[in-house]
Scaffold this active site. Sequence first.
Site, mmCIF file in Angstrom:
data_model
loop_
_atom_site.group_PDB
_atom_site.id
_atom_site.type_symbol
_atom_site.label_atom_id
_atom_site.label_comp_id
_atom_site.label_asym_id
_atom_site.label_seq_id
_atom_site.Cartn_x
_atom_site.Cartn_y
_atom_site.Cartn_z
ATOM 1 C CG ASP A 19 -0.962 7.921 4.110
ATOM 2 O OD1 ASP A 19 -0.656 7.194 5.081
ATOM 3 O OD2 ASP A 19 -0.257 8.875 3.728
ATOM 4 C CG ASN A 67 4.199 0.002 3.782
ATOM 5 O OD1 ASN A 67 3.174 -0.189 3.142
ATOM 6 N ND2 ASN A 67 4.585 1.228 4.141
#
Length: 241
Positions: A19, A67
């Site tokens: 991330d 996503n």
Amino acid sequence: MGSEFQETGGPRHVAIIMDGNGRWAQARNRPRLFGHHAGARRVREIVEACPENGVKYLTIFAFSTENWKRTQIEVAGLMSLFRRYIFKEMQEFVRRNVRVRFIGDRVKLDQKLCSLMDEAEELTSHCTGTNLTVALNYGSRDEVARATKRLARDVADGKLRPEDVNEETLPKYLDTRVLPDPDLVIRTSGEARISNFLLWQSAYAEYEFVETLWPDFSAEEFHRLLVSFGSRDRRFGGIKA
Ligand code: FPP
């Protein structure tokens, strides 16, 4: 396995939530995809660091079932990055004896990408070094739902008795069926969440949440986290022997 590091208690299976690519790019006034490209270079470095650290399985979260909510430009850019990355790295994986696998639902992925995924799995199927698993269009809840559907079909077809559904049989229906459970889950970028990643499999994993943004995560930091794992006391719900 069998390296000195492994014998001193390092994790055999490490899973990583990569991330912070977007923030890394933003800090440089560059588009988010610039951060994803930098992130892809880090993937290579961390894969290369596995053998010397006794890590036999590395599982990375590349694209989640959530996503797709990102902008069309970012999603298309990521898909193109995955295609290029797999195409470019395939021979390198073979050279480094890395066996590649993919987990996640392929239904929403484009045909070209799926063919490259098949090709990479096939080409590296004889490799006996690091097992790299890339989670693409992966989400734990989606995985469990798909697994349950297959399991229910087997019950309906008389191949499995309901009374035989237990902690041993259920994981055989998960995407990760050939992998051991992760020992250590790392998330970069300072967020302390697991975001639908390997929920069943990580029931007894240790967690490390580090501040570093993924494109800055180095082999040195990886090594430090593995050493720190070696000093933890894992009891799996029992008491110390
Ligand atoms: C999270 O950062 C990252 C992703 C959603 C994509 C992960 C992809 C890579 C590291 C690229 C390469 C991977 C492979 C397998 C080639 P973010 O965009 O959520 O960052 P932010 O939280 O700072 O916005």
